[in-house]
Design an enzyme around this catalytic site. Structure first.
Site, mmCIF file in Angstrom:
data_model
loop_
_atom_site.group_PDB
_atom_site.id
_atom_site.type_symbol
_atom_site.label_atom_id
_atom_site.label_comp_id
_atom_site.label_asym_id
_atom_site.label_seq_id
_atom_site.Cartn_x
_atom_site.Cartn_y
_atom_site.Cartn_z
ATOM 1 N N LYS A 187 47.580 38.788 40.413
ATOM 2 C CA LYS A 187 46.400 39.332 41.100
ATOM 3 C C LYS A 187 45.227 39.483 40.138
ATOM 4 C CE LYS A 187 45.942 44.053 41.943
ATOM 5 N NZ LYS A 187 44.630 44.493 41.462
ATOM 6 N N ASN A 188 45.504 40.119 39.009
ATOM 7 C CA ASN A 188 44.396 40.445 38.105
ATOM 8 C C ASN A 188 43.854 39.232 37.362
ATOM 9 O OD1 ASN A 188 44.680 43.013 38.968
ATOM 10 N ND2 ASN A 188 45.487 43.862 37.061
ATOM 11 N N CYS A 227 41.966 51.285 44.227
ATOM 12 C CA CYS A 227 42.915 52.383 44.375
ATOM 13 C C CYS A 227 42.293 53.678 43.865
ATOM 14 C CB CYS A 227 44.190 52.087 43.595
ATOM 15 S SG CYS A 227 45.311 51.009 44.481
ATOM 16 N N ARG A 274 36.764 55.852 37.772
ATOM 17 C CA ARG A 274 36.507 54.425 37.595
ATOM 18 C C ARG A 274 35.009 54.078 37.549
ATOM 19 N NH1 ARG A 274 41.119 50.997 40.657
ATOM 20 N NH2 ARG A 274 41.011 49.823 38.737
ATOM 21 N N ASP A 306 49.610 50.022 34.747
ATOM 22 C CA ASP A 306 50.056 49.525 36.052
ATOM 23 C C ASP A 306 51.573 49.615 36.227
ATOM 24 O OD1 ASP A 306 47.487 49.045 36.801
ATOM 25 O OD2 ASP A 306 47.545 46.879 36.529
ATOM 26 N N ARG A 366 48.408 44.848 48.716
ATOM 27 C CA ARG A 366 47.221 44.480 47.936
ATOM 28 C C ARG A 366 47.612 43.618 46.738
ATOM 29 N NH1 ARG A 366 44.035 48.963 45.616
ATOM 30 N NH2 ARG A 366 43.341 47.061 44.617
HETATM 31 C C1 UD1 Z 1 41.948 46.399 35.407
HETATM 32 C C2 UD1 Z 1 43.048 46.016 36.357
HETATM 33 C C3 UD1 Z 1 43.936 47.196 36.677
HETATM 34 C C4 UD1 Z 1 44.449 47.822 35.398
HETATM 35 C C5 UD1 Z 1 43.292 48.123 34.428
HETATM 36 C C6 UD1 Z 1 43.759 48.617 33.076
HETATM 37 C C7 UD1 Z 1 42.014 44.238 37.647
HETATM 38 C C8 UD1 Z 1 41.491 43.782 38.967
HETATM 39 N N1 UD1 Z 1 42.441 45.508 37.587
HETATM 40 O O1 UD1 Z 1 41.157 47.381 36.079
HETATM 41 O O2 UD1 Z 1 45.032 46.743 37.457
HETATM 42 O O3 UD1 Z 1 45.112 49.034 35.703
HETATM 43 O O4 UD1 Z 1 42.511 46.940 34.222
HETATM 44 O O5 UD1 Z 1 44.620 47.703 32.509
HETATM 45 O O6 UD1 Z 1 42.072 43.481 36.700
HETATM 46 N N2 UD1 Z 1 35.941 52.556 32.347
HETATM 47 C C9 UD1 Z 1 34.766 53.227 32.092
HETATM 48 N N3 UD1 Z 1 33.591 52.560 32.282
HETATM 49 C C10 UD1 Z 1 33.548 51.265 32.699
HETATM 50 C C11 UD1 Z 1 34.760 50.585 32.937
HETATM 51 C C12 UD1 Z 1 35.948 51.258 32.760
HETATM 52 O O7 UD1 Z 1 34.771 54.398 31.724
HETATM 53 O O8 UD1 Z 1 32.457 50.711 32.852
HETATM 54 C C13 UD1 Z 1 37.215 53.266 32.168
HETATM 55 C C14 UD1 Z 1 37.965 53.388 33.500
HETATM 56 O O9 UD1 Z 1 37.513 54.507 34.246
HETATM 57 C C15 UD1 Z 1 39.383 53.550 33.042
HETATM 58 C C16 UD1 Z 1 39.439 52.663 31.790
HETATM 59 O O10 UD1 Z 1 38.088 52.500 31.359
HETATM 60 O O11 UD1 Z 1 39.631 54.882 32.681
HETATM 61 C C17 UD1 Z 1 40.084 51.315 32.014
HETATM 62 O O12 UD1 Z 1 39.392 50.606 32.986
HETATM 63 P P1 UD1 Z 1 39.295 49.022 32.998
HETATM 64 O O13 UD1 Z 1 40.027 48.445 31.847
HETATM 65 O O14 UD1 Z 1 37.876 48.648 33.209
HETATM 66 O O15 UD1 Z 1 40.123 48.703 34.320
HETATM 67 P P2 UD1 Z 1 39.710 47.763 35.505
HETATM 68 O O16 UD1 Z 1 39.044 46.534 34.992
HETATM 69 O O17 UD1 Z 1 39.058 48.564 36.561
#
Ligand code: UD1
Length: 418
Positions: free
Chosen positions: A24-25, A118, A123, A309, A401
């Protein structure tokens, strides 16, 4: 079984072989990347999950034509000339935010609904926006949408305060068409970043350093459409491997790039499993005899650390070990939603802030439980396999999902479902 419920009777043992579905990711950012340049793209091994359906809704909104034949997906982006997406798809999942980088890269303007996903914490997307701003984009927050424009994207030296997966992907995509060189320091090292970079390279992008925390991109004037194979899903693989450990089973998963599993095989061994990595066949075999050994303290971490995850599935597995066990969630702030459901199944568990403490040695029993998010739902299914009696799991729409056919997979792994 109704569509949003699953009924299972345990205990059962996992035993068998399975080809693991596409990731998925990895698939979601590849679909977003298709908006970088017009053409006809083909993705193989693309999972049939609702998050992919939602991303396809967004691509249709942008003017793309999409066609699916089993796991092959054809996307024609030649008519994609709309930079403003109003569809509900983005509101349903987090990955919609990766459209910022690709649409800006091509059309220099973008408007998307605020991303959903989710409910596992706040986030924010500040790192995405900061990085794209450094490449020359300007953003405006509207009531329901986020809009941005960039007269011209130019290379920049960007440092991420946290190795955000989505921010790395967004910046990487936009940088492929920016003028000059971009460096992303503190980049995420998750295998899905390398998969996206592999796809972008097939489209003609110049990228170095993926898999490390410094990624370098040399902007090119044009890209072209490409065909690619989505790698298998390391989180789906990890869910079933932990399921095998919980049920005292023996399974072999095929089509799993084992390097993508990071620390997981080592943790499975710590839990007491025999693990055989079959690098030549892209496979991993796990056999569990005897009781689960407790891992006293484990914290989630960016790749190659233990993935957030799989934290819920590990929590379920640890619940039937003895001795003190503490899980620390370091990536997301509200990712213990499975804990109250496990409590209903007999697990002595309490949470405080980023810590989950598991006490006693649970004898899991069936219960009515509810999946409240994707990975927690899958963990409940693994727990139900190990539990005595009938478990009724609602909220299966969350599981869909990310898991293409979890019932079908379980049947292949020897599980009898109602
Ligand atoms: C992706 C994955 C998700 C996985 C996560 C961490 C996809 C579609 N989803 O989510 O399954 O659990 O990586 O491995 O690929 N953060 C900030 N500011 C930002 C962006 C992120 O503070 O601009 C924080 C988030 O709130 C969170 C952490 O960084 O606490 C990790 O987020 P991130 O690595 O961005 O996860 P996703 O890309 O949303």
């Amino acid at each position: 079984m109704e569509d949003d419920r699953l009924e299972m009777t345990g205990p059962q043992w996992m035993c068998g072989e399975l080809l693991v579905q596409g990731s998925k990711n990895a698939a979601l950012p590849m679909l977003a990347a298709m908006l970088l340049v017009e053409g006809v793209y083909i993705l193989h091994h693309c999972p049939q999950i609702t998050d992919v359906d939602h991303m396809l809704e967004l691509l249709s909104d942008a003017g793309c034509l999409t066609h699916r034949e089993g796991h092959m997906l054809i996307v024609d982006t030649r008519g994609a000339d709309r930079c403003s997406l109003k569809g509900s798809g983005a509101g349903k999942m987090r990955a919609g935010v990766t459209l910022l980088g690709s649409i800006l890269g091509r059309l220099h303007a973008v408007e998307i609904p605020y991303p959903g996903g989710c409910t596992i914490g706040k986030r924010p997307i500040d790192l995405h926006l900061k990085g794209l701003q450094q490449l020359g984009a300007v953003f405006e927050h509207k009531e329901h949408t986020l809009s941005g424009y960039a007269r011209k994207l130019h290379g920049a030296d960007i440092t991420l305060d946290f190795p955000s997966v989505g921010a790395t992907e967004n910046i990487l995509m936009a940088a492929t068409l920016a003028e000059g060189h971009t460096v992303i320091r503190g980049a995420a090292r998750e295998p899905e970043i390398a998969a996206l970079a592999g796809f972008l390279q097939k489209m003609g992008a110049h990228i170095e350093g993926t898999g490390t925390s410094v990624i370098r991109v040399k902007g090119v004037e044009r890209l072209h459409a490409a065909e690619y194979i989505v790698p298998s899903d390391r989180i789906v693989a990890g869910t079933y491997l932990l399921g095998a450990v919980m049920t005292g089973g023996e399974i072999r998963l095929l089509h799993v790039p084992t390097a993508h599993l990071g620390i997981l095989p080592h943790i499975l061994e710590e839990l007491g499993a025999k693990v055989e990595i079959q690098t030549d066949q892209n496979g991993i075999a796990v056999k569990m005899d005897g009781k689960i050994q407790p891992v006293p303290w484990l914290a989630t971490a960016p790749f190659p650390g233990f993935p957030t995850d799989l934290q819920s599935a590990l929590m379920a597995a640890l619940s039937i070990a003895s001795g003190p066990r503490i899980l620390e969630e370091k990536i997301f702030e509200a990712r213990f939603q499975v804990a109250p459901e496990l409590l209903k199944m007999g697990v002595g568990i309490y949470t405080e802030g980023s810590l989950a403490v598991i006490e006693g040695e649970a004898r899991l029993h069936g219960a009515h439980v509810r999946a409240r998010e994707l990975r927690g739902g899958a963990a409940l299914i693994m727990a139900a396999l190990a539990a005595e009696g009938k478990t009724d799991i609602s909220g299966m729409e969350f599981v869909k999902r990310g898991y293409e056919d979890i019932q079908g997979d379980l049947k292949k792994l020897g599980i009898v479902l109602h």
